[in-house]
Design a protein around this motif. Structure first.
Motif, short mmCIF file in Angstrom:
data_model
loop_
_atom_site.label_atom_id
_atom_site.label_comp_id
_atom_site.label_asym_id
_atom_site.label_seq_id
_atom_site.Cartn_x
_atom_site.Cartn_y
_atom_site.Cartn_z
N MET A 51 -4.40 3.02 -10.40
CA MET A 51 -5.22 1.82 -10.30
C MET A 51 -6.53 2.11 -9.59
O MET A 51 -6.58 2.86 -8.62
CB MET A 51 -4.46 0.72 -9.55
N ASN A 52 -7.59 1.50 -10.07
CA ASN A 52 -8.91 1.71 -9.52
C ASN A 52 -9.02 1.14 -8.11
O ASN A 52 -8.55 0.07 -7.83
CB ASN A 52 -9.93 1.01 -10.43
N ASN A 53 -9.62 1.89 -7.21
CA ASN A 53 -9.85 1.35 -5.87
C ASN A 53 -11.30 1.55 -5.44
O ASN A 53 -11.59 1.68 -4.26
CB ASN A 53 -8.89 1.99 -4.86
N THR A 54 -12.21 1.57 -6.39
CA THR A 54 -13.61 1.76 -6.06
C THR A 54 -14.20 0.49 -5.50
O THR A 54 -13.63 -0.60 -5.61
CB THR A 54 -14.40 2.18 -7.31
N ASN A 55 -15.42 0.64 -4.92
CA ASN A 55 -16.03 -0.53 -4.30
C ASN A 55 -16.60 -1.52 -5.30
O ASN A 55 -17.17 -2.53 -4.91
CB ASN A 55 -17.11 -0.10 -3.30
N THR A 56 -16.45 -1.25 -6.60
CA THR A 56 -16.88 -2.23 -7.59
C THR A 56 -15.94 -3.42 -7.64
O THR A 56 -16.25 -4.45 -8.20
CB THR A 56 -16.96 -1.59 -8.99
N LEU A 57 -14.75 -3.26 -7.05
CA LEU A 57 -13.76 -4.33 -7.10
C LEU A 57 -14.15 -5.51 -6.22
O LEU A 57 -13.88 -6.65 -6.54
CB LEU A 57 -12.39 -3.80 -6.67
N VAL A 58 -14.78 -5.25 -5.10
CA VAL A 58 -15.28 -6.29 -4.22
C VAL A 58 -16.60 -5.80 -3.64
O VAL A 58 -16.64 -4.77 -2.98
CB VAL A 58 -14.29 -6.61 -3.07
N GLY A 59 -17.65 -6.54 -3.87
CA GLY A 59 -18.96 -6.10 -3.45
C GLY A 59 -19.07 -5.89 -1.96
O GLY A 59 -18.56 -6.67 -1.17
N GLY A 60 -19.75 -4.82 -1.56
CA GLY A 60 -20.07 -4.58 -0.17
C GLY A 60 -19.02 -3.82 0.62
O GLY A 60 -19.27 -3.45 1.76
N LEU A 61 -17.86 -3.56 0.06
CA LEU A 61 -16.82 -2.84 0.79
C LEU A 61 -16.94 -1.34 0.53
O LEU A 61 -17.19 -0.91 -0.59
CB LEU A 61 -15.43 -3.33 0.37
N ASP A 62 -16.75 -0.55 1.60
CA ASP A 62 -16.82 0.90 1.45
C ASP A 62 -15.58 1.45 0.75
O ASP A 62 -15.62 2.51 0.13
CB ASP A 62 -16.97 1.55 2.83
N TYR A 63 -14.46 0.71 0.84
CA TYR A 63 -13.20 1.18 0.28
C TYR A 63 -12.32 -0.03 0.02
O TYR A 63 -12.25 -0.93 0.85
CB TYR A 63 -12.53 2.14 1.26
N CYS A 64 -11.69 -0.07 -1.14
CA CYS A 64 -10.84 -1.21 -1.50
C CYS A 64 -9.40 -0.74 -1.71
O CYS A 64 -9.03 -0.31 -2.81
CB CYS A 64 -11.36 -1.88 -2.78
N PRO A 65 -8.58 -0.76 -0.67
CA PRO A 65 -7.20 -0.28 -0.79
C PRO A 65 -6.37 -1.15 -1.71
O PRO A 65 -6.62 -2.35 -1.86
CB PRO A 65 -6.68 -0.34 0.64
N LEU A 66 -5.38 -0.54 -2.33
CA LEU A 66 -4.45 -1.29 -3.17
C LEU A 66 -3.55 -2.16 -2.30
O LEU A 66 -2.99 -1.70 -1.31
CB LEU A 66 -3.58 -0.33 -4.00
N VAL A 67 -3.44 -3.42 -2.65
CA VAL A 67 -2.59 -4.38 -1.93
C VAL A 67 -1.47 -4.83 -2.85
O VAL A 67 -1.72 -5.23 -4.00
CB VAL A 67 -3.40 -5.60 -1.46
N SER A 68 -0.25 -4.77 -2.37
CA SER A 68 0.92 -5.24 -3.12
C SER A 68 1.28 -6.64 -2.64
O SER A 68 1.58 -6.84 -1.46
CB SER A 68 2.12 -4.31 -2.90
N ILE A 69 1.21 -7.60 -3.55
CA ILE A 69 1.64 -8.97 -3.24
C ILE A 69 3.11 -9.10 -3.62
O ILE A 69 3.49 -8.85 -4.77
CB ILE A 69 0.78 -10.01 -3.97
N LEU A 70 3.93 -9.49 -2.65
CA LEU A 70 5.39 -9.45 -2.79
C LEU A 70 5.96 -10.87 -2.76
O LEU A 70 5.81 -11.59 -1.77
CB LEU A 70 6.00 -8.63 -1.65
N VAL A 71 6.65 -11.24 -3.86
CA VAL A 71 7.12 -12.62 -4.00
C VAL A 71 8.62 -12.63 -4.36
O VAL A 71 8.99 -12.24 -5.47
CB VAL A 71 6.34 -13.38 -5.09
N PRO A 72 9.50 -13.08 -3.46
CA PRO A 72 10.91 -13.28 -3.81
C PRO A 72 11.05 -14.60 -4.56
O PRO A 72 10.42 -15.59 -4.21
CB PRO A 72 11.60 -13.33 -2.45
N VAL A 73 11.90 -14.62 -5.60
CA VAL A 73 12.04 -15.83 -6.42
C VAL A 73 13.51 -16.21 -6.52
O VAL A 73 14.34 -15.40 -6.98
CB VAL A 73 11.47 -15.61 -7.84
N TYR A 74 13.83 -17.43 -6.10
CA TYR A 74 15.18 -17.94 -6.28
C TYR A 74 15.15 -19.46 -6.44
O TYR A 74 14.87 -20.19 -5.49
CB TYR A 74 16.10 -17.56 -5.11
#
Length: 349
Positions: A1-24
């Motif tokens: 997955m791309n983590n370049t600064n084109t993902l959010v303007g002005g950031l030097d580095y855009c780390p991958l974030v995992s959004i975790l959702v339990p469903v019941y």
């Protein structure tokens, strides 16, 4: 997955974030939750959902919503538990299967502001923080919306732990962007025998964190309006009260060989937590729970710590140890508050 600064303007580095959702069994709110995470302004995300043995239409609804976001399909993972294993097991599954540098827990009956992750990441990059907290509001069944003022967002790790063990700040696993390595490197897992163990897990995560930061605005919306939500059930069922006694033991065990101040605070946490539960059961008129918790305080806590809840005063101990006396005092307090509210809302001064 791309983590370049084109993902959010002005950031030097855009780390991958995992959004975790339990469903019941959340068919009434899973669409709101899913859309709020899929439409985040921050782009370098992966989305993990655990189907914890749903018996309603939750997963069908989720799969329908996913089809509305074809550009995200490769970033979405739906993991199935063959049977209902509980929230703790779901959280373990989600963290273990995530690949992000950071993880962010979202309960499936809650939802995010669309800028939530972007603002948390921007704050994280300022000092390379291990944990970044955003504020949240709470939606209650009676229509009240409460903005939490006890988040402890601004506290650095050791101070946050001290405040949490004194129950002076909120302690929730969600609304906290957390470096995944804190879980992995320190072998932190949820105890799957305990219904909800977020509190003790969070204490361990904070213990190993080197730096924290916070976003001073609401990014997370916490919904307590569902009758079957765990937070609503906890106030009605002695079994769920007893779960708290299990995770408080985990906290005491963890801090028993740590710094003396934290070890002492952990022992104090046991009695403060039980005292709060006693008052809650009294306020709700739950006599069986009141007697159960009272027994736990009187037989399983160190009396030398009773000053933490005011029980070094025999008069206070007497009032709070007798259900009928305490119930009358509680009802009088409720009537007083209702009268004051009526006066303020109907009278002109």
């Amino acid at each position: 997955m791309n983590n370049t600064n084109t993902l959010v303007g002005g950031l030097d580095y855009c780390p991958l974030v995992s959004i975790l959702v339990p469903v019941y069994n959340v068919e009434g709110c899973i669409e709101r939750c899913a859309r709020s995470v899929f439409e985040q302004t921050y782009r370098n995300l992966e989305f993990l959902f655990v189907d914890d043995g749903c018996t309603d239409r939750s997963i069908n609804i989720l799969e329908r919503v996913i089809k509305d976001y074809p550009h995200l399909r490769e970033r979405i993972r739906l993991i199935h538990h063959e049977t209902n294993k509980g929230l703790s097991a779901s959280r373990n599954t989600l963290v273990f299967n995530s690949t992000g540098e950071f993880v962010y827990h979202v309960d499936s009956d809650d939802w995010l502001e669309l800028f939530a992750i972007e603002k948390l990441i921007r704050k994280q990059r300022e000092i390379d923080a291990d944990i970044v907290v955003g504020k949240w509001d709470v939606y209650f069944p009676n229509g009240v919306v409460f903005k939490d003022n006890k988040t402890g967002c601004e506290l650095e790790p050791s101070k946050y732990i001290e405040a949490s063990l004194s129950m002076n700040v909120s302690c929730t696993i969600w609304s906290r962007l957390t470096r995944k390595s804190l879980y992995v490197d320190n072998l932190i897992r949820w105890d799957e025998k305990i219904w909800r163990e977020d509190y003790s897990v969070l204490m361990k995560v904070y213990y190993f964190a080197k730096s924290t930061s916070y976003v001073d605005e609401v990014v997370y919306h916490y919904d307590r309006r569902r009758e079957t939500s765990i937070m609503n059930m906890e106030n009605k069922d002695i079994t769920l009260y007893s779960q708290a006694f299990c995770y408080e033991s985990n906290i005491i065990t963890f801090f028993s060989n740590k710094e003396p101040l934290l070890s002492k605070k952990a022992l104090g946490y046991r009695i403060i937590k039980r005292h709060n539960m006693l008052r809650d059961s009294l306020y709700r008129g739950n006599k069986d729970a009141f007697r159960f918790i009272l027994m736990k305080i009187e037989k399983e806590t160190d009396r030398s710590l009773w000053h933490l809840i005011g029980w070094d005063d025999p008069c206070i101990h007497f009032i709070e140890s007798h259900y009928c006396v305490g119930r009358i005092k509680s009802i009088c307090g409720q009537v007083k508050r209702a009268l004051l509210s009526y006066i303020h809302s109907h009278c002109c001064f």
